[in-house]
Design a protein around this motif. Structure first.
Motif, PDB file in Angstrom:
ATOM      1  N   ASP A 177     -10.743 -62.336  44.759  1.00 28.96           N
ATOM      2  CA  ASP A 177     -10.683 -60.983  44.208  1.00 28.96           C
ATOM      3  C   ASP A 177     -12.042 -60.280  44.231  1.00 28.96           C
ATOM      4  N   ALA A 178     -13.063 -60.945  44.798  1.00 25.94           N
ATOM      5  CA  ALA A 178     -14.400 -60.350  44.877  1.00 25.94           C
ATOM      6  C   ALA A 178     -14.648 -59.854  46.299  1.00 25.94           C
ATOM      7  N   PRO A 179     -15.097 -58.604  46.458  1.00 28.52           N
ATOM      8  CA  PRO A 179     -15.335 -58.056  47.811  1.00 28.52           C
ATOM      9  C   PRO A 179     -16.370 -58.886  48.576  1.00 28.52           C
ATOM     10  N   LEU A 180     -16.173 -58.968  49.871  1.00 32.07           N
ATOM     11  CA  LEU A 180     -17.073 -59.732  50.738  1.00 32.07           C
ATOM     12  C   LEU A 180     -17.021 -59.130  52.124  1.00 32.07           C
ATOM     13  N   SER A 181     -18.180 -58.779  52.682  1.00 31.10           N
ATOM     14  CA  SER A 181     -18.218 -58.227  54.030  1.00 31.10           C
ATOM     15  C   SER A 181     -19.547 -58.588  54.672  1.00 31.10           C
ATOM     16  N   GLY A 182     -19.614 -58.497  55.991  1.00 33.48           N
ATOM     17  CA  GLY A 182     -20.875 -58.779  56.658  1.00 33.48           C
ATOM     18  C   GLY A 182     -20.696 -59.219  58.086  1.00 33.48           C
ATOM     19  N   LEU A 183     -21.808 -59.647  58.694  1.00 35.32           N
ATOM     20  CA  LEU A 183     -21.853 -59.985  60.116  1.00 35.32           C
ATOM     21  C   LEU A 183     -22.695 -61.231  60.326  1.00 35.32           C
ATOM     22  N   VAL A 184     -22.181 -62.156  61.127  1.00 39.01           N
ATOM     23  CA  VAL A 184     -22.869 -63.406  61.454  1.00 39.01           C
ATOM     24  C   VAL A 184     -22.851 -63.579  62.973  1.00 39.01           C
ATOM     25  N   VAL A 185     -23.958 -64.039  63.544  1.00 41.76           N
ATOM     26  CA  VAL A 185     -24.022 -64.285  64.982  1.00 41.76           C
ATOM     27  C   VAL A 185     -24.241 -65.772  65.225  1.00 41.76           C
ATOM     28  N   THR A 186     -23.470 -66.335  66.165  1.00 42.59           N
ATOM     29  CA  THR A 186     -23.593 -67.746  66.520  1.00 42.59           C
ATOM     30  C   THR A 186     -23.636 -67.879  68.036  1.00 42.59           C
ATOM     31  N   ARG A 187     -23.813 -69.104  68.488  1.00 43.99           N
ATOM     32  CA  ARG A 187     -23.909 -69.357  69.930  1.00 43.99           C
ATOM     33  C   ARG A 187     -22.535 -69.257  70.589  1.00 43.99           C
ATOM     34  N   TYR A 188     -22.534 -68.861  71.859  1.00 45.49           N
ATOM     35  CA  TYR A 188     -21.268 -68.827  72.611  1.00 45.49           C
ATOM     36  C   TYR A 188     -20.559 -70.178  72.499  1.00 45.49           C
ATOM     37  N   GLY A 189     -19.264 -70.122  72.188  1.00 47.12           N
ATOM     38  CA  GLY A 189     -18.463 -71.337  72.129  1.00 47.12           C
ATOM     39  C   GLY A 189     -18.601 -72.121  70.842  1.00 47.12           C
ATOM     40  N   HIS A 190     -19.280 -71.569  69.840  1.00 49.16           N
ATOM     41  CA  HIS A 190     -19.527 -72.319  68.603  1.00 49.16           C
ATOM     42  C   HIS A 190     -18.751 -71.773  67.407  1.00 49.16           C
ATOM     43  N   ILE A 191     -17.647 -71.110  67.663  1.00 48.33           N
ATOM     44  CA  ILE A 191     -16.770 -70.678  66.572  1.00 48.33           C
ATOM     45  C   ILE A 191     -15.650 -71.703  66.428  1.00 48.33           C
ATOM     46  N   PRO A 192     -15.560 -72.378  65.278  1.00 42.40           N
ATOM     47  CA  PRO A 192     -14.518 -73.398  65.115  1.00 42.40           C
ATOM     48  C   PRO A 192     -13.148 -72.759  64.919  1.00 42.40           C
ATOM     49  N   PRO A 193     -12.082 -73.510  65.151  1.00 43.91           N
ATOM     50  CA  PRO A 193     -10.734 -72.992  64.869  1.00 43.91           C
ATOM     51  C   PRO A 193     -10.642 -72.584  63.396  1.00 43.91           C
ATOM     52  N   ARG A 194      -9.965 -71.481  63.140  1.00 41.78           N
ATOM     53  CA  ARG A 194      -9.834 -71.012  61.759  1.00 41.78           C
ATOM     54  C   ARG A 194      -8.764 -71.837  61.041  1.00 41.78           C
ATOM     55  N   PRO A 195      -9.106 -72.386  59.854  1.00 42.91           N
ATOM     56  CA  PRO A 195      -8.110 -73.143  59.088  1.00 42.91           C
ATOM     57  C   PRO A 195      -6.889 -72.286  58.772  1.00 42.91           C
ATOM     58  N   GLU A 196      -5.745 -72.901  58.820  1.00 37.56           N
ATOM     59  CA  GLU A 196      -4.506 -72.172  58.559  1.00 37.56           C
ATOM     60  C   GLU A 196      -4.525 -71.572  57.157  1.00 37.56           C
ATOM     61  N   GLY A 197      -4.192 -70.298  57.080  1.00 36.48           N
ATOM     62  CA  GLY A 197      -4.121 -69.631  55.793  1.00 36.48           C
ATOM     63  C   GLY A 197      -5.422 -69.025  55.312  1.00 36.48           C
ATOM     64  N   LEU A 198      -6.534 -69.248  56.037  1.00 38.80           N
ATOM     65  CA  LEU A 198      -7.824 -68.700  55.617  1.00 38.80           C
ATOM     66  C   LEU A 198      -7.990 -67.299  56.203  1.00 38.80           C
ATOM     67  N   ALA A 199      -7.990 -66.308  55.336  1.00 38.26           N
ATOM     68  CA  ALA A 199      -8.135 -64.925  55.786  1.00 38.26           C
ATOM     69  C   ALA A 199      -9.560 -64.663  56.253  1.00 38.26           C
ATOM     70  N   GLN A 200      -9.697 -63.886  57.321  1.00 43.16           N
ATOM     71  CA  GLN A 200     -11.022 -63.556  57.825  1.00 43.16           C
ATOM     72  C   GLN A 200     -11.566 -62.351  57.076  1.00 43.16           C
ATOM     73  N   ARG A 201     -12.724 -62.548  56.441  1.00 38.13           N
ATOM     74  CA  ARG A 201     -13.362 -61.486  55.666  1.00 38.13           C
ATOM     75  C   ARG A 201     -14.719 -61.102  56.254  1.00 38.13           C
ATOM     76  N   LEU A 202     -15.226 -61.912  57.165  1.00 36.86           N
ATOM     77  CA  LEU A 202     -16.531 -61.676  57.767  1.00 36.86           C
ATOM     78  C   LEU A 202     -16.392 -61.588  59.283  1.00 36.86           C
ATOM     79  N   GLU A 203     -17.193 -60.743  59.899  1.00 36.25           N
ATOM     80  CA  GLU A 203     -17.194 -60.635  61.348  1.00 36.25           C
ATOM     81  C   GLU A 203     -18.176 -61.646  61.933  1.00 36.25           C
ATOM     82  N   VAL A 204     -17.735 -62.362  62.954  1.00 32.74           N
ATOM     83  CA  VAL A 204     -18.591 -63.321  63.652  1.00 32.74           C
ATOM     84  C   VAL A 204     -18.639 -62.937  65.129  1.00 32.74           C
ATOM     85  N   VAL A 205     -19.849 -62.805  65.665  1.00 35.28           N
ATOM     86  CA  VAL A 205     -20.022 -62.496  67.084  1.00 35.28           C
ATOM     87  C   VAL A 205     -20.830 -63.613  67.737  1.00 35.28           C
ATOM     88  N   GLU A 206     -20.806 -63.640  69.059  1.00 35.11           N
ATOM     89  CA  GLU A 206     -21.483 -64.699  69.805  1.00 35.11           C
ATOM     90  C   GLU A 206     -22.586 -64.131  70.692  1.00 35.11           C
TER      91      GLU A 206
END
Length: 440
Positions: free
Chosen positions: A68-97
């Protein structure tokens, strides 16, 4: 997650790979992030991050932060280093490579966007910075007077020079508009809490990802000395700016850092300790040499070989069977190639294994594995390599001389033909070098 250890006597290499996996598992951000999270602020919570563990850190935060607490932002990681998203986990942050270890335009764009998100912050706002190894290349925003192409050239030269990570990052800080504490300074007057995974000897937060959120003790003069020591050219205007101190970083005592906090959520020592505990649980004595080893990879390999031979031959300083563990960040000085010679491939872990194998000279009863905990050794697709008592003999039977491969820094080619590369894929964390020697 509990992992059952293979029998070290029946399958030494499987046992060593098990220890590596235990070490990597201990460094996953979800393991210990919760205890370091502050309560939600009165204002906004903005998340800014960079590093090879950036995406997994973002997912851990999304799972732990109050829904119930707002959360936003941007994270950068290496190409190919985004793990599979756990089932049911809503995406609240943007991740780029973006690219690593040499920065690219995507990293530049991400850094510009991250810096833009600091505008308009107030003292009621909270900035959570997710910082891990690799952030130096991924969070690239060259100082005035430096183009991206020049930054890429300087970065390649540093990587091939044999400079220690602290030296490389000193230069990177002073040639950046976002590293060396500048990101946190831009967040003022908001409070900044940095959650970091250490990939550097000594766990100094000002070195991890070139310390974008902490004060910097190094100086422009230090950066010039390092550039001169390794004979790395920079544009004349930038050299003049460094000499004049015009590219100096924010220092300890700067009021913009007031109230900020830094929390280590994973360290090399913790991962080595987890591996040692797993070895002991399997009935094998374990000894951690250090989590801060630096130096030329092949030379560090020779030192480890001397210790393993002493244990195997004389039972000193440790009794058999035992596992010898170490971590840190070694370096590879790329040798000049002879005209027409093939280009070598490989990273620190493979180079260590070549130096180790050469010095062991087929010593009976000694097995080894060295791998980077991020799953990538340098820029190749392997995490590292393994060494067995018959490594040199098997290679010689195929016409491969280890000295030739060392001369051209070709660990990948040497161990690939033997089937002894360690390939794991990205692990989504990074506490740097992992080395394990099993003496039976």
């Amino acid at each position: 997650m509990t992992m059952t250890a293979p029998d070290p006597l029946r399958d030494p290499q499987a046992f060593l790979l098990h220890l590596y996996r235990v070490a990597v598992q201990r460094a996953q951000p979800l393991h210990s992030m919760a205890q370091h999270l502050p309560p939600p602020p009165k204002g906004r919570t903005v998340v800014l991050g960079a590093g090879k563990a950036g995406a997994s850190m973002a997912q851990a935060l999304e799972a732990l932060w109050p829904q119930d607490a707002p959360l936003s932002g941007l994270v950068v990681t290496r190409y190919g280093h985004i793990p599979p998203r756990p089932e049911g986990l809503a995406q609240r942050l943007e991740v780029v490579e973006a690219a690593h270890p040499v920065p690219d335009a995507a990293g530049l764009a991400a850094a510009e966007r991250i810096l833009a998100l600091t505008r308009g912050l107030t003292e009621d706002d909270l900035v959570l910075c997710l910082i891990s190894g690799g952030g130096s290349a991924l969070l690239t925003l060259p100082a005035e007077g430096i183009t991206l192409e020049e930054k890429q050239r300087i970065n390649r030269a540093l990587l091939e020079s044999g400079a220690a990570i602290g030296e490389m990052n000193c230069v990177r800080k002073h040639l950046s508009r976002i590293k060396g504490g500048r990101l946190a300074a831009a967040c003022a007057p908001a409070r900044v809490v940095t959650l970091t995974i250490s990939d550097v000897p000594g766990d100094d937060p000002s070195v991890i990802a070139s310390g974008p959120t902490v004060p910097d003790a190094s100086t422009c003069a230090d950066a010039l000395d390092i550039l001169a020591r390794y004979r790395i050219d920079i544009p004349a205007a930038v050299h003049t700016a460094l000499q004049a101190g015009a590219l100096e970083t924010p220092k300890l005592g700067d009021v913009r850092f007031a109230g900020h906090a830094v929390h280590m959520i994973a360290t090399p020592q913790q991962s080595l300790q987890a591996a040692a505990d797993a070895a002991r649980a399997a009935g094998v004595a374990a000894y951690i040499l250090s989590d801060e080893m630096e130096g030329e990879s092949r030379e560090v390999g020779k030192v480890h070989a001397a210790l393993a031979r002493a244990v195997a031959r004389h039972g000193q300083p440790f009794s058999r069977p035992c596992v010898i563990l170490s971590g840190g960040e070694t370096t590879v000085t790329v040798r000049p190639r002879a005209p027409g010679a093939p280009k070598g491939r490989g990273g620190r872990a493979g180079e260590f294994c070549m130096g180790l194998a050469q010095a062991l000279q087929g010593q009976e009863g000694v097995w080894a594995l060295a791998a980077d905990t991020d799953g990538i050794d340098g820029v190749e697709d392997n995490a590292g390599a393994r060494v067995a008592p018959d490594t040199l003999a098997r290679a010689a039977a195929q016409g491969a001389r280890i000295g030739d491969h060392l001369d051209r820094n070709d660990a990948y080619g040497y161990f690939e033909r033997l089937g002894d590369l360690v390939v794991t894929g990205p692990t989504h964390t990074n506490v740097n070098d992992f080395r394990a020697l099993l003496v039976l």
